[in-house]
Design a protein around this motif. Sequence first.
Motif, mmCIF file in Angstrom:
data_model
loop_
_atom_site.group_PDB
_atom_site.id
_atom_site.type_symbol
_atom_site.label_atom_id
_atom_site.label_comp_id
_atom_site.label_asym_id
_atom_site.label_seq_id
_atom_site.Cartn_x
_atom_site.Cartn_y
_atom_site.Cartn_z
ATOM 1 N N SER A 44 13.635 17.579 -26.961
ATOM 2 C CA SER A 44 12.637 17.290 -27.996
ATOM 3 C C SER A 44 12.798 15.877 -28.559
ATOM 4 C CB SER A 44 12.725 18.321 -29.123
ATOM 5 O OG SER A 44 14.025 18.301 -29.706
ATOM 6 N N VAL A 45 14.035 15.395 -28.658
ATOM 7 C CA VAL A 45 14.289 14.039 -29.136
ATOM 8 C C VAL A 45 13.780 13.030 -28.106
ATOM 9 C CG1 VAL A 45 16.092 12.376 -29.753
ATOM 10 C CG2 VAL A 45 16.273 14.756 -30.523
ATOM 11 N N VAL A 46 14.084 13.275 -26.838
ATOM 12 C CA VAL A 46 13.614 12.390 -25.765
ATOM 13 C C VAL A 46 12.092 12.356 -25.755
ATOM 14 C CG1 VAL A 46 13.583 11.968 -23.271
ATOM 15 C CG2 VAL A 46 15.685 12.795 -24.380
ATOM 16 N N SER A 47 11.470 13.505 -25.897
ATOM 17 C CA SER A 47 10.009 13.588 -25.918
ATOM 18 C C SER A 47 9.429 12.779 -27.078
ATOM 19 C CB SER A 47 9.578 15.056 -26.029
ATOM 20 O OG SER A 47 8.179 15.149 -26.034
ATOM 21 N N ALA A 48 10.051 12.885 -28.250
ATOM 22 C CA ALA A 48 9.571 12.144 -29.420
ATOM 23 C C ALA A 48 9.709 10.631 -29.202
ATOM 24 C CB ALA A 48 10.337 12.578 -30.668
ATOM 25 N N ILE A 49 10.770 10.212 -28.535
ATOM 26 C CA ILE A 49 10.959 8.786 -28.256
ATOM 27 C C ILE A 49 9.911 8.308 -27.253
ATOM 28 C CG2 ILE A 49 12.509 7.108 -27.149
ATOM 29 C CD1 ILE A 49 14.825 8.747 -28.497
ATOM 30 N N LEU A 50 9.713 9.078 -26.193
ATOM 31 C CA LEU A 50 8.760 8.678 -25.158
ATOM 32 C C LEU A 50 7.321 8.648 -25.683
ATOM 33 C CD1 LEU A 50 10.202 10.560 -22.058
ATOM 34 C CD2 LEU A 50 10.355 8.108 -22.565
ATOM 35 N N SER A 51 7.028 9.471 -26.665
ATOM 36 C CA SER A 51 5.669 9.498 -27.219
ATOM 37 C C SER A 51 5.480 8.476 -28.347
ATOM 38 C CB SER A 51 5.340 10.900 -27.740
ATOM 39 O OG SER A 51 6.143 11.209 -28.869
ATOM 40 N N GLY A 52 6.566 7.784 -28.722
ATOM 41 C CA GLY A 52 6.466 6.766 -29.760
ATOM 42 C C GLY A 52 6.646 7.290 -31.169
ATOM 43 N N SER B 15 14.869 14.170 -15.680
ATOM 44 C CA SER B 15 13.921 14.787 -16.608
ATOM 45 C C SER B 15 14.393 14.573 -18.047
ATOM 46 C CB SER B 15 13.807 16.285 -16.329
ATOM 47 O OG SER B 15 15.011 16.936 -16.684
ATOM 48 N N GLN B 16 13.525 14.897 -18.984
ATOM 49 C CA GLN B 16 13.848 14.721 -20.399
ATOM 50 C C GLN B 16 15.071 15.530 -20.817
ATOM 51 O OE1 GLN B 16 10.409 15.481 -22.824
ATOM 52 N NE2 GLN B 16 9.175 13.915 -21.793
ATOM 53 N N SER B 17 15.299 16.640 -20.175
ATOM 54 C CA SER B 17 16.435 17.489 -20.560
ATOM 55 C C SER B 17 17.757 17.019 -19.956
ATOM 56 C CB SER B 17 16.169 18.939 -20.148
ATOM 57 O OG SER B 17 16.024 19.023 -18.743
ATOM 58 N N GLU B 18 17.724 15.967 -19.151
ATOM 59 C CA GLU B 18 18.938 15.484 -18.488
ATOM 60 C C GLU B 18 19.454 14.173 -19.089
ATOM 61 O OE1 GLU B 18 18.581 16.833 -13.940
ATOM 62 O OE2 GLU B 18 16.903 15.555 -14.599
ATOM 63 N N LEU B 19 19.202 13.976 -20.369
ATOM 64 C CA LEU B 19 19.637 12.757 -21.034
ATOM 65 C C LEU B 19 20.452 13.063 -22.288
ATOM 66 C CD1 LEU B 19 16.441 10.565 -20.676
ATOM 67 C CD2 LEU B 19 18.703 10.016 -19.802
ATOM 68 N N PRO B 20 21.670 13.574 -22.114
ATOM 69 C CA PRO B 20 22.481 13.886 -23.298
ATOM 70 C C PRO B 20 22.798 12.646 -24.125
ATOM 71 C CG PRO B 20 23.814 14.020 -21.302
ATOM 72 C CD PRO B 20 22.385 13.841 -20.863
ATOM 73 N N GLU B 21 22.738 11.455 -23.513
ATOM 74 C CA GLU B 21 22.999 10.218 -24.248
ATOM 75 C C GLU B 21 21.951 9.994 -25.339
ATOM 76 O OE1 GLU B 21 24.282 9.903 -20.029
ATOM 77 O OE2 GLU B 21 22.394 10.368 -20.972
ATOM 78 N N VAL B 22 20.773 10.549 -25.130
ATOM 79 C CA VAL B 22 19.681 10.369 -26.090
ATOM 80 C C VAL B 22 19.627 11.548 -27.051
ATOM 81 C CG1 VAL B 22 17.186 10.073 -26.343
ATOM 82 C CG2 VAL B 22 18.384 8.959 -24.450
#
Length: 137
Positions: free
Chosen positions: A101-109, A90-97
């Motif tokens: 909220s950061v992951v969501s912003a990346i995935l949405s462009g 899930s988006q919350s399981e990516l500490p590398e990113v």
Amino acid sequence: MNAMLDEVARHWVHLAPLLTEPVDEADYDAKVEALDELLDTVGDDEEHPLASLAARLGDVIEAYDEESRSMPEASGAEVLRYLMTEHGISQSELPEVGAQSVVSAILSGKRSLNWRQICGISDRFGVPTDAFKEHRM
């Protein structure tokens, strides 16, 4: 020299098919299988008599891959989305990113992956940083 050429000629019928470019997917698959068997035999021994054959067959396969099996263009967000799906993350399981909220912003462009994030994702999932080629420096 003639004795060596005679010996090569005797075996050429078996060797030549390994050194030519694949003509189709079945030929490609056969060459990959042959390379796998060669690598099982040769291992890490660069002095093994078949090491240069393994290297050459690898070059033949790589050339075919680059010409006939190129990777489709994908954005960093698309690659990240694919990796998340493949690994059930899930988006919350990516500490590398970063934070969800950061992951969501990346995935949405709305944001792009930076080099640190690309390196972190690459290390975690064992993919080359080139998978994110639009962001290479």
